[in-house]
Design an enzyme around this catalytic site. Structure first.
Site, PDB file in Angstrom:
ATOM      1  N   GLU A   1      -6.573 -11.440  12.272  1.00 34.31           N
ATOM      2  CA  GLU A   1      -6.204 -10.349  13.187  1.00 34.31           C
ATOM      3  C   GLU A   1      -6.977  -9.087  12.833  1.00 34.31           C
ATOM      4  O   GLU A   1      -7.314  -8.306  13.705  1.00 34.31           O
ATOM      5  CB  GLU A   1      -4.685 -10.079  13.114  1.00 34.31           C
ATOM      6  CG  GLU A   1      -4.168  -9.160  14.219  1.00 34.31           C
ATOM      7  CD  GLU A   1      -4.583  -7.707  14.068  1.00 34.31           C
ATOM      8  OE1 GLU A   1      -4.981  -7.084  15.063  1.00 34.31           O
ATOM      9  OE2 GLU A   1      -4.532  -7.183  12.939  1.00 34.31           O
TER      10      GLU A   1
ATOM     11  N   ASP B   1      -3.244 -13.091   8.235  1.00 35.58           N
ATOM     12  CA  ASP B   1      -4.315 -12.664   7.323  1.00 35.58           C
ATOM     13  C   ASP B   1      -4.008 -11.369   6.579  1.00 35.58           C
ATOM     14  O   ASP B   1      -3.197 -10.550   7.011  1.00 35.58           O
ATOM     15  CB  ASP B   1      -5.639 -12.519   8.087  1.00 35.58           C
ATOM     16  CG  ASP B   1      -5.545 -11.530   9.245  1.00 35.58           C
ATOM     17  OD1 ASP B   1      -4.539 -11.552   9.978  1.00 35.58           O
ATOM     18  OD2 ASP B   1      -6.470 -10.721   9.411  1.00 35.58           O
TER      19      ASP B   1
HETATM   20 ZN   LIG Z   1      -3.663  -4.081   9.993  1.00 38.15          ZN
HETATM   21 ZN   LIG Z   2      -1.321  -5.753  11.194  1.00 41.28          ZN
END
Ligand SMILES: [Zn+2]
Ligand SMILES: [Zn+2]
Length: 387
Positions: free
Chosen positions: A138, A81
């Protein structure tokens, strides 16, 4: 052993993937194009199994070695991401999506793990099974947790997991790692202070939430300076203050505070949660108001396991000749959830003298690709040596 020659050959191709991903950043769980592209490549490499939709938009690929006498299964994880940042690199491969940018190098992580998957599918020079894990979200969304909650570890019988992040300020392709607590637990708090609004010229008829907020913010600093053992690591930051009034002559009825807590142990985490509530409620009572405090636990402390860390460091030294002890990082890392479920290790790979991650001028350094890919491949070939 330096980097594997095959990755020097594959560098132009992997760089092309990386720059394509960089041009098309996707945020949190919205990694639809990225996930489809990853799955398509894994199938083209000849992975034995490719499954999409694990943890919403996560992708899992399975590569079986020439033999499977060991019965071992190793998970290798990359994040996919991007961030809601307006890119200012001016690079030819800069983001084509306004307000989204690969400012943490997850485009590089995804490409390096794809490169390793291609090599491992070609060679299969190991005795066991590799599971390549591509996770969304994440950056605060807990995509890694969702993949674990979907039963990924048991479904593929994963026994160990490894992760990697690029690190600006370290020499390109060099490594750093540490055993034990490595990245911080990242929690959030929301506080609503309620007083009694009124005319600013008649403060004696009000309960001033502005004054309460000022005292709360100041008093919260004592969690770090007076409550925590000075040798422990803890950060308490109030990052947002919003008043219910925008007028110069109105004392606000309500003030809303937000902030974050970073800790390296369960004790410190529990201390912060308890003291934020006690201090805020105590201060508000003193001034005749009230407080509503919510404490939200986010990513846990990311803890590297001893044995796997030592092994990962040995591999890194073999690949680049340079692997030092990493400092503690007060940022968070969603890989923490995977390391709670299985033993494993997380390593940093140098990104050179670039802007820091999450900066609008940051870019992943493609020259780090051969070292990153070689580390992945060596983890597999050394942990599950060919029969
Ligand atoms: Zn980051
Ligand atoms: Zn990262």
């Amino acid at each position: 052993m330096p980097v594997k020659n095959r990755f020097a050959e594959l560098l132009p191709e992997i760089t092309e993937w990386r720059r394509d991903l960089h041009e098309h950043p996707e945020i949190l769980f919205e990694t639809h194009r990225t996930s489809a592209l990853v799955a398509e490549k894994l199938r083209a490499f000849g992975c034995d199994e490719v499954v999409e939709g694990i943890g919403r938009t996560g992708v899992v690929g399975v590569i079986r070695g020439k033999t499977n006498g060991s019965g071992k299964v190793i998970g290798l994880r990359a994040d996919m991401d991007a961030l809601p940042i307006h890119e200012q690199t001016g690079a030819p491969h800069a983001s084509k999506t306004d307000g989204a940018m690969h400012a943490c190098g997850h485009d590089g992580h995804t490409s390096m793990l794809l490169g390793a998957a291609k090599y491992l599918s070609e060679t299969r020079n190991f005795d066991g099974t590799v599971v390549v894990i591509f996770q969304p979200a994440e950056e605060g969304g807990g995509g890694g947790k969702e993949m674990c909650d979907d039963g990924m570890m048991d479904r593929w019988n994963i026994q160990e997991v490894y992760g990697m992040h690029n690190w600006p300020g370290r020499a390109v392709g060099s490594f750093a790692i540490r055993p034990g607590a490595f990245f911080a637990a990242t929690d959030q708090f929301d506080i609503t202070l309620t007083g009694k609004g009124g005319h600013a010229a008649k403060p004696h008829e009000t309960v001033d939430t502005g004054v309460m907020a000022a005292h709360v913010i100041t008093a919260l600093q004592t969690i770090v300076s007076r409550n925590a053992d000075p040798v422990d690591q803890i950060v308490v930051s109030v990052t947002s203050l919003e008043s219910s009034s925008k007028a110069f002559n109105v004392i606000p009825q309500r003030v809303h505070l937000k902030g974050t807590v970073r800790t390296m142990s369960d004790d410190m985490r529990a201390l912060a949660e308890r003291r934020i509530k006690e201090i805020t409620e105590g201060v508000c009572t003193t001034f005749g108001g009230s407080a509503d405090v919510t404490y939200h636990r986010g990513y846990p402390v990311m803890v590297n396991h001893e044995e796997q860390t030592e092994f990962a460091a040995d591999v890194a030294r073999a690949v680049s000749g340079d692997c030092t002890e990493a400092p503690l990082v007060m940022g968070g890392e969603d890989f923490a959830f995977m390391l709670e479920e299985r033993p494993g290790a997380y390593i940093l790979v140098g990104n050179g003298d670039t802007a820091p991650v999450h900066h609008p001028e940051y870019d992943f350094t493609d020259e780090a690709i051969p070292a990153g890919c070689s580390w992945w491949a060596e983890i597999v070939e050394r942990r599950m040596p060919a029969a």
